[in-house]
Design a protein around this motif. Structure first.
Motif, PDB file in Angstrom:
ATOM      1  N   VAL A   1     -14.295  -4.039   1.555  1.00 54.51           N
ATOM      2  CA  VAL A   1     -13.695  -3.683   0.263  1.00 54.51           C
ATOM      3  C   VAL A   1     -13.844  -2.190  -0.012  1.00 54.51           C
ATOM      4  O   VAL A   1     -12.938  -1.552  -0.562  1.00 54.51           O
ATOM      5  CB  VAL A   1     -14.337  -4.512  -0.873  1.00 54.51           C
ATOM      6  CG1 VAL A   1     -13.858  -4.037  -2.238  1.00 54.51           C
ATOM      7  CG2 VAL A   1     -14.009  -5.988  -0.692  1.00 54.51           C
ATOM      8  N   LYS A   2     -14.960  -1.621   0.409  1.00 58.22           N
ATOM      9  CA  LYS A   2     -15.190  -0.195   0.140  1.00 58.22           C
ATOM     10  C   LYS A   2     -14.220   0.702   0.904  1.00 58.22           C
ATOM     11  O   LYS A   2     -14.042   1.885   0.549  1.00 58.22           O
ATOM     12  CB  LYS A   2     -16.640   0.170   0.495  1.00 58.22           C
ATOM     13  CG  LYS A   2     -16.959   0.176   1.976  1.00 58.22           C
ATOM     14  CD  LYS A   2     -18.411   0.533   2.231  1.00 58.22           C
ATOM     15  CE  LYS A   2     -18.718   0.724   3.710  1.00 58.22           C
ATOM     16  NZ  LYS A   2     -18.292  -0.372   4.566  1.00 58.22           N
ATOM     17  N   ASP A   3     -13.569   0.149   1.933  1.00 57.79           N
ATOM     18  CA  ASP A   3     -12.626   0.935   2.729  1.00 57.79           C
ATOM     19  C   ASP A   3     -11.176   0.766   2.289  1.00 57.79           C
ATOM     20  O   ASP A   3     -10.269   1.362   2.870  1.00 57.79           O
ATOM     21  CB  ASP A   3     -12.737   0.546   4.218  1.00 57.79           C
ATOM     22  CG  ASP A   3     -14.122   0.811   4.784  1.00 57.79           C
ATOM     23  OD1 ASP A   3     -14.720   1.835   4.405  1.00 57.79           O
ATOM     24  OD2 ASP A   3     -14.601  -0.011   5.591  1.00 57.79           O
ATOM     25  N   PHE A   4     -10.946  -0.047   1.255  1.00 59.42           N
ATOM     26  CA  PHE A   4      -9.570  -0.275   0.801  1.00 59.42           C
ATOM     27  C   PHE A   4      -8.973   1.016   0.255  1.00 59.42           C
ATOM     28  O   PHE A   4      -9.628   1.757  -0.484  1.00 59.42           O
ATOM     29  CB  PHE A   4      -9.527  -1.349  -0.286  1.00 59.42           C
ATOM     30  CG  PHE A   4      -9.750  -2.747   0.222  1.00 59.42           C
ATOM     31  CD1 PHE A   4      -9.734  -3.037   1.576  1.00 59.42           C
ATOM     32  CD2 PHE A   4      -9.968  -3.792  -0.674  1.00 59.42           C
ATOM     33  CE1 PHE A   4      -9.931  -4.336   2.032  1.00 59.42           C
ATOM     34  CE2 PHE A   4     -10.168  -5.084  -0.241  1.00 59.42           C
ATOM     35  CZ  PHE A   4     -10.156  -5.359   1.129  1.00 59.42           C
ATOM     36  N   SER A   5      -7.721   1.264   0.594  1.00 56.45           N
ATOM     37  CA  SER A   5      -7.037   2.472   0.144  1.00 56.45           C
ATOM     38  C   SER A   5      -6.594   2.340  -1.303  1.00 56.45           C
ATOM     39  O   SER A   5      -6.527   1.235  -1.858  1.00 56.45           O
ATOM     40  CB  SER A   5      -5.814   2.740   1.028  1.00 56.45           C
ATOM     41  OG  SER A   5      -4.852   1.705   0.868  1.00 56.45           O
ATOM     42  N   PHE A   6      -6.239   3.475  -1.908  1.00 52.53           N
ATOM     43  CA  PHE A   6      -5.750   3.478  -3.287  1.00 52.53           C
ATOM     44  C   PHE A   6      -4.447   2.696  -3.390  1.00 52.53           C
ATOM     45  O   PHE A   6      -4.204   2.001  -4.382  1.00 52.53           O
ATOM     46  CB  PHE A   6      -5.544   4.924  -3.759  1.00 52.53           C
ATOM     47  CG  PHE A   6      -5.148   5.039  -5.201  1.00 52.53           C
ATOM     48  CD1 PHE A   6      -5.913   4.459  -6.207  1.00 52.53           C
ATOM     49  CD2 PHE A   6      -3.997   5.725  -5.563  1.00 52.53           C
ATOM     50  CE1 PHE A   6      -5.549   4.554  -7.543  1.00 52.53           C
ATOM     51  CE2 PHE A   6      -3.621   5.837  -6.894  1.00 52.53           C
ATOM     52  CZ  PHE A   6      -4.401   5.256  -7.891  1.00 52.53           C
ATOM     53  N   SER A   7      -3.621   2.777  -2.349  1.00 56.90           N
ATOM     54  CA  SER A   7      -2.353   2.028  -2.336  1.00 56.90           C
ATOM     55  C   SER A   7      -2.613   0.524  -2.431  1.00 56.90           C
ATOM     56  O   SER A   7      -1.910  -0.195  -3.145  1.00 56.90           O
ATOM     57  CB  SER A   7      -1.558   2.337  -1.059  1.00 56.90           C
ATOM     58  OG  SER A   7      -1.112   3.668  -1.042  1.00 56.90           O
ATOM     59  N   LEU A   8      -3.634   0.043  -1.724  1.00 58.04           N
ATOM     60  CA  LEU A   8      -3.940  -1.385  -1.752  1.00 58.04           C
ATOM     61  C   LEU A   8      -4.423  -1.812  -3.138  1.00 58.04           C
ATOM     62  O   LEU A   8      -4.039  -2.878  -3.636  1.00 58.04           O
ATOM     63  CB  LEU A   8      -4.996  -1.717  -0.698  1.00 58.04           C
ATOM     64  CG  LEU A   8      -5.346  -3.202  -0.554  1.00 58.04           C
ATOM     65  CD1 LEU A   8      -4.112  -4.020  -0.189  1.00 58.04           C
ATOM     66  CD2 LEU A   8      -6.439  -3.412   0.504  1.00 58.04           C
ATOM     67  N   TRP A   9      -5.240  -0.969  -3.784  1.00 55.85           N
ATOM     68  CA  TRP A   9      -5.703  -1.301  -5.132  1.00 55.85           C
ATOM     69  C   TRP A   9      -4.528  -1.356  -6.109  1.00 55.85           C
ATOM     70  O   TRP A   9      -4.507  -2.191  -7.027  1.00 55.85           O
ATOM     71  CB  TRP A   9      -6.753  -0.284  -5.596  1.00 55.85           C
ATOM     72  CG  TRP A   9      -8.074  -0.472  -4.929  1.00 55.85           C
ATOM     73  CD1 TRP A   9      -8.617   0.296  -3.944  1.00 55.85           C
ATOM     74  CD2 TRP A   9      -9.021  -1.526  -5.168  1.00 55.85           C
ATOM     75  NE1 TRP A   9      -9.843  -0.192  -3.554  1.00 55.85           N
ATOM     76  CE2 TRP A   9     -10.118  -1.316  -4.292  1.00 55.85           C
ATOM     77  CE3 TRP A   9      -9.054  -2.616  -6.023  1.00 55.85           C
ATOM     78  CZ2 TRP A   9     -11.221  -2.152  -4.258  1.00 55.85           C
ATOM     79  CZ3 TRP A   9     -10.152  -3.464  -5.991  1.00 55.85           C
ATOM     80  CH2 TRP A   9     -11.232  -3.220  -5.117  1.00 55.85           C
ATOM     81  N   LEU A  10      -3.540  -0.483  -5.916  1.00 57.10           N
ATOM     82  CA  LEU A  10      -2.346  -0.531  -6.764  1.00 57.10           C
ATOM     83  C   LEU A  10      -1.565  -1.832  -6.535  1.00 57.10           C
ATOM     84  O   LEU A  10      -1.023  -2.416  -7.481  1.00 57.10           O
ATOM     85  CB  LEU A  10      -1.448   0.684  -6.486  1.00 57.10           C
ATOM     86  CG  LEU A  10      -1.953   2.024  -7.018  1.00 57.10           C
ATOM     87  CD1 LEU A  10      -1.056   3.161  -6.531  1.00 57.10           C
ATOM     88  CD2 LEU A  10      -2.010   2.017  -8.543  1.00 57.10           C
TER      89      LEU A  10
END
Length: 468
Positions: free
Chosen positions: A258-267
């Protein structure tokens, strides 16, 4: 079974029935019994599709019977919507472990049967709660139902991957989704009628009338459990005859990813939560909305409230093919979100024929599912896909649980206009996230908005370079 195996493998026999020396292949199995043949695979596909029918049928039982549940159980809207929240709570956690339980603990066959039993038991307890006029027992039943429902969908997809490969798989997933929507649609349009027939039989309305109606609806769960048992037998048989491995989800869940998730994925996560929060809770409360605002009859309200699922059944495979052929996923998601916002604004502030808004919502809902969920695979490495999808489903269920309760409280205190404004605000948040995703993807050189031709061309170049 040994005779079937020899027949299927076309083994040469050393002699005929008389033990003579005339060699020749044993008679092959009939096509419907041969796991390699199309008729048998059609049979398996039908069982796979019906595997989730009962779960989807019973999930929206409360929406089809909102008036009856609130009247017979003497609960307000917030308490009514808790029936949906209790279904979502267990899946905040189970989304991470459903695949693990299938792969490492139960296996696909036993896992599917166990999850189907959870669905059946949950529906029975839900119905008993109504029969005994005990609302907390109904909530408990929905919680148990939720434990099985989401994991059963994972098992269904695992069976599909095990039996169907390549281009067939997209069609199979589309058919499974269509059958799920048919289950929801049938529920919306038949449960009110069943309640009326039970009421005529008993001669009065009471919690007992509601409980018997829900118990009759639970027959669909028993039907799906029967499909799970037959499917387990056929899969075990095919494994023995064809020496194939039992299906696995292939999911690898690592919470540290989870700590490696990109900002695009969080969006993408934000889009998912905010969008579905404005669709599923609305459908859960939609029937009474159409009765009160547009003066629809109960039957008309059930029909229009189910139109989202009716449209989704045939259009999901069509939109899936369209997105596959054209690409440009962000643009499609943007179109879906804007259309959904327009639908909620029409329902909130106009008295136009609501069929227009609901048909637009059905099209938008189908399009978003086909364009949004595949984007996850474009922004995370393959080894993190299980974690990404698990996390996405987890926060979706968390959002649905919270929004369901909030929607019920808003309706109890403020009415339908404020509720529609609330849903419109959720869609606006989703719209902001889509616009941000577009610019983040553009500035970082991401591939979320590539055309299908460009993506295919670059994949070929990458494959060629890898071979060299």
């Amino acid at each position: 079974m040994a005779e079937e195996e020899r027949a299927l493998l076309g083994s040469a026999g050393g002699g005929g029935e008389d033990g003579g020396g005339s060699a020749g292949p044993l008679r092959a199995l009939p096509a419907v019994c041969d796991p390699r043949r199309l008729p048998h695979r059609f049979l398996v596909l039908a069982l796979m599709c019906f595997l989730g029918f009962g779960s989807y049928f019973c999930y929206d039982n409360p929406a089809a019977l909102q008036t009856q549940v609130q009247r017979d159980m003497k609960v307000n809207t917030a308490q009514f919507m808790a029936l949906y929240a209790w279904c979502s709570w267990p899946n905040v956690v189970l989304c991470f472990f459903g695949g693990f339980l299938i792969d490492r603990v139960f296996g696909i066959r036993l896992g599917t049967i166990i999850f189907s039993i959870f669905v059946c038991v949950g529906q029975v307890i839900f119905a008993l709660g109504a029969l005994l006029n005990t609302f907390w027992l109904m909530n408990m039943g929905r919680f148990i139902f939720g434990i099985g429902g989401e994991s059963l969908a994972v098992a269904q997809n695992t069976y599909a991957v095990s039996w169907f490969k390549g281009k067939e798989l997209n069609l199979v997933f589309g058919l499974q989704l269509s059958m799920a929507r048919i289950g929801s649609t049938v529920n919306m349009n038949i449960m009110g009628w069943i309640y009326s027939r039970v009421q005529d039989l008993l001669g009065y309305t009471s919690p007992s009338t509601l409980g018997l109606t829900l118990m009759i609806g639970g027959i669909t769960c028993l039907f799906s459990l029967t499909c799970a048992l037959i499917l387990a037998y056929l899969d075990k048989r095919a494994e023995k005859l064809l020496c194939k491995e039992q299906g696995k989800t292939g999911e690898v869940i690592k919470l540290t990813d989870v700590k490696d998730f990109s900002f695009s994925l969080w969006l993408i996560f934000v889009i998912c939560v905010c969008y579905y929060a404005a669709v599923f809770p609305f459908i859960g409360l939609g029937k009474v909305f159409f009765i009160e605002k547009f003066r629809f009859s109960s039957q008309e309200a059930s029909a229009i409230n189910s139109i989202v699922y009716i449209i989704s059944a045939p259009m999901s495979p069509v939109f899936g093919l369209l997105v596959d052929k054209l690409g440009k996923n962000i643009i499609w998601v943007l179109c879906a979100v804007i259309t959904t916002l327009a639908s909620h604004i029409m329902l909130a502030f106009t008295f136009w024929n609501p069929w227009i808004a609901m048909c637009l919502l059905g099209l938008a809902y189908s399009l978003l599912a086909c364009a949004l969920w595949p984007m996850v695979a474009f922004v995370v490495p393959e080894h993190q896909l299980g974690t990404a999808y698990g996390f996405m489903q987890s926060i979706q269920n968390l959002g649905l649980a919270i929004i369901a309760i909030a929607a019920g409280m808003i309706l109890d205190t403020r009415g339908y206009l404020f509720l529609e404004v609330f849903f419109s605000a959720c869609v606006c948040l989703s719209l902001i996230a889509v616009v941000m995703l577009y610019f983040v993807n553009h500035l970082t050189g991401g591939d979320l908005n590539w055309s299908a031709k460009k993506r295919e061309k670059l994949q070929k170049v990458a494959a060629t370079e890898k071979e060299i």
